[in-house]
Design an enzyme around this catalytic site. Structure first.
Site, PDB file in Angstrom:
ATOM      1  N   GLU A   1     -15.758   4.353   3.856  1.00 42.30           N
ATOM      2  CA  GLU A   1     -14.433   4.664   3.325  1.00 42.30           C
ATOM      3  C   GLU A   1     -14.656   5.571   2.117  1.00 42.30           C
ATOM      4  O   GLU A   1     -15.761   5.639   1.588  1.00 42.30           O
ATOM      5  CB  GLU A   1     -13.710   3.369   2.902  1.00 42.30           C
TER       6      GLU A   1
ATOM      7  N   LYS B   1       0.210   4.215   4.573  1.00 46.08           N
ATOM      8  CA  LYS B   1       0.060   3.708   3.202  1.00 46.08           C
ATOM      9  C   LYS B   1       0.744   4.679   2.241  1.00 46.08           C
ATOM     10  O   LYS B   1       1.962   4.732   2.228  1.00 46.08           O
ATOM     11  CB  LYS B   1      -1.407   3.420   2.930  1.00 46.08           C
TER      12      LYS B   1
ATOM     13  N   ASN C   1       0.824  -1.211   0.000  1.00 44.89           N
ATOM     14  CA  ASN C   1       0.000   0.000   0.000  1.00 44.89           C
ATOM     15  C   ASN C   1       0.859   1.262   0.000  1.00 44.89           C
ATOM     16  O   ASN C   1       0.347   2.358   0.198  1.00 44.89           O
ATOM     17  CB  ASN C   1      -0.907   0.028   1.229  1.00 44.89           C
TER      18      ASN C   1
ATOM     19  N   SER D   1     -10.925  -0.404   0.331  1.00 45.69           N
ATOM     20  CA  SER D   1      -9.599  -1.017   0.376  1.00 45.69           C
ATOM     21  C   SER D   1      -9.483  -2.283  -0.455  1.00 45.69           C
ATOM     22  O   SER D   1      -8.409  -2.586  -0.960  1.00 45.69           O
ATOM     23  CB  SER D   1      -9.217  -1.312   1.823  1.00 45.69           C
TER      24      SER D   1
ATOM     25  N   HIS E   1      -7.101   4.799   1.666  1.00 44.51           N
ATOM     26  CA  HIS E   1      -6.572   4.478   0.333  1.00 44.51           C
ATOM     27  C   HIS E   1      -6.681   5.638  -0.642  1.00 44.51           C
ATOM     28  O   HIS E   1      -6.433   5.479  -1.835  1.00 44.51           O
ATOM     29  CB  HIS E   1      -7.264   3.228  -0.217  1.00 44.51           C
TER      30      HIS E   1
ATOM     31  N   HIS F   1     -13.800  -1.222   6.488  1.00 42.81           N
ATOM     32  CA  HIS F   1     -12.611  -1.901   7.026  1.00 42.81           C
ATOM     33  C   HIS F   1     -12.852  -2.429   8.451  1.00 42.81           C
ATOM     34  O   HIS F   1     -13.605  -1.847   9.225  1.00 42.81           O
ATOM     35  CB  HIS F   1     -11.470  -0.879   7.052  1.00 42.81           C
TER      36      HIS F   1
ATOM     37  N   ASP G   1     -13.230   7.345   6.052  1.00 43.35           N
ATOM     38  CA  ASP G   1     -11.876   6.791   6.165  1.00 43.35           C
ATOM     39  C   ASP G   1     -11.209   6.884   4.792  1.00 43.35           C
ATOM     40  O   ASP G   1     -11.612   6.213   3.847  1.00 43.35           O
ATOM     41  CB  ASP G   1     -11.968   5.335   6.646  1.00 43.35           C
TER      42      ASP G   1
END
Ligand SMILES: *Cc1c(COP(=O)(O)O)cnc(C)c1O
Length: 415
Positions: free
Chosen positions: A193, A256, A60, A197, A225, A146, A222
């Site tokens: 998110e 990440k 990541n 992810s 990513h 997640h 979130d």
């Protein structure tokens, strides 16, 4: 030496034996996991015990910052200035200038009033959510959220409601019913998110915001990513849509694309102050080494520099190359994914593991992701790209995938 049978046979309360049974059960379902030892530094090419050199399509570290010269230098400088540990919790005597400077940089980067840094993204979630909602309140999560977010919601003691992935209609119904039982004082928190992810797709943030505002709920997004890679200066999806002021909690990780270690939540000053009083993963855990916070702050600057921009451009050039080489149906259905992540859905757990093993044999590390990380029967290869991949590495990968993944060009995203 004792060889008595009663000792060997009575294993019902023996932890090791119970563990062996549990492992066998996992093995039978194709779900047993184990650690992989990496012998080299992190990077596009890594060394494993079974192979000196494999191309790593599983990290990541989307921009390659974990091994960037600038951040290695920052970490050395941080260690020289602050040592290797913080010595105590932030609230005792572990709160150093680099922690607060990092938080100021994060707040400004995320367009928020304030930010609070934690030891990891996981610690951020389990510290933040239970600090803000509790029994009698309601947390509404996207089904693909997640594990850290789900664990955090469970830990809070609030009622948990799940909506199917990106399903606005169901989200709206859950919002409409959220105060049915507890009445007007019930706090309602929506959690999603921004870039997911394991699928690499995006949440419909503008629509989610409209709904949470209509129903007087709060929103945690979130950006694990998205931060670093998406939007102007890599500030994330929320910022790229100009929605910073409407999202109460912009969460993310420093581990990440940012390349270092830690997590953060960007929010208002009042929420930050409350979290300092209530977030147990902050209060009862030693502060991250100030040298790490120092390095992360340099990473935030790097993301906003010409070098950050160049790394993002290289990442997206790599993504375009990958998609064009894959071609066909596969490309059509996944083209829109605004992420460094490309899921190749295999379905069966065992088949995914075998495909991953065959790819590794051929020099490409792409992990099989299985239940419980994704739903049963939705096992996949989770391919991630980085700015530090070279075109030749991607070309070699696609040639290999074409030989080894019969699904390629047929089954795709969204299983
Ligand atoms: C990785 C991840 C986290 C956890 O962050 P860490 O810093 O690795 O603990 C949280 N949320 C999502 C969506 C993630 O992908």
């Amino acid at each position: 030496m004792r060889t008595d049978a009663s000792m060997d046979n009575d294993t019902s309360h023996n932890l090791t034996h119970a563990s062996q049974e549990a492992l066998e059960h996992l093995q039978q379902q194709g779900l047993r996991r184990s650690l992989r030892r990496v012998l080299s530094t992190s990077g596009a090419e890594i060394a494993l015990p079974q192979r000196d050199s494999v191309i790593n399509f599983s990290s990541n570290d989307y921009l390659g910052l974990a091994t960037s010269e600038a951040l290695k230098e920052a970490m050395r400088e941080g260690v020289d200035r602050f040592g290797v540990g913080s010595g105590a919790s932030r609230l005792v005597c572990g709160n150093y200038a680099p922690h607060e400077d990092l938080e100021a940089a994060l707040a400004s980067y995320k367009g928020a009033e304030a930010a609070l840094a934690f030891t990891s993204g996981y610690a951020t979630a389990v510290g933040t959510i239970p600090a803000l909602v509790g029994p009698g309140d309601v947390v509404i999560l996207d089904k693909l959220s997640h594990a850290s977010l789900i664990d955090a919601a469970k830990l809070s003691g609030a009622t948990i409601r799940i909506f199917p992935h990106n399903h606005l209609g169901k989200l709206e119904r859950l919002l409409a019913g959220a105060r049915e039982k507890g009445g007007a004082s019930t706090r309602v928190l929506v959690v999603t998110e921004s870039i997911f992810s394991m699928d690499g797709d995006a949440a419909p943030l503008a629509e989610i915001i409209a709904l949470k505002e209509k129903h007087g709920a709060w929103l945690l997004v979130d950006e694990a990513h998205a931060v670093g890679v998406l939007g102007p200066q890599g500030r994330g999806l929320v910022a790229s849509l100009g929605l910073e002021k409407q999202v109460e909690l912009q969460m993310g990780t420093l581990s990440k694309a940012i390349g270092v270690s830690g997590g953060y939540v960007a929010t208002s000053s009042a929420v930050r102050d409350l979290l300092i009083n209530r977030a147990r993963s902050l209060i009862y855990s030693t502060a991250p080494p100030p040298a790490v916070a120092w390095t992360a702050k340099h990473a935030i600057s790097l993301l906003q520099s010409a070098e950050g921009e160049a790394r993002r451009e290289k990442l997206w050039a790599n993504k375009r190359l990958l998609l064009s080489l894959l071609g066909g149906t596969f490309t059509a259905q996944t083209n829109a994914l605004p992420a460094a992540i490309l899921p190749i859905i295999i379905g069966d757990e065992e088949a995914a593991v075998q495909t991953s093993a065959a790819l590794l044999e051929a020099g490409h590390l792409i992990p099989a992701i299985r239940y419980p990380t994704v739903s049963r029967g939705a096992a996949r290869l989770r391919l991630t790209l980085s700015a530090i991949h070279e075109a030749g590495q991607i070309e070699a990968l696609v040639a290999c995938l074409r030989r080894m993944v019969p699904q390629l060009g047929i089954a795709t995203h969204g299983a």
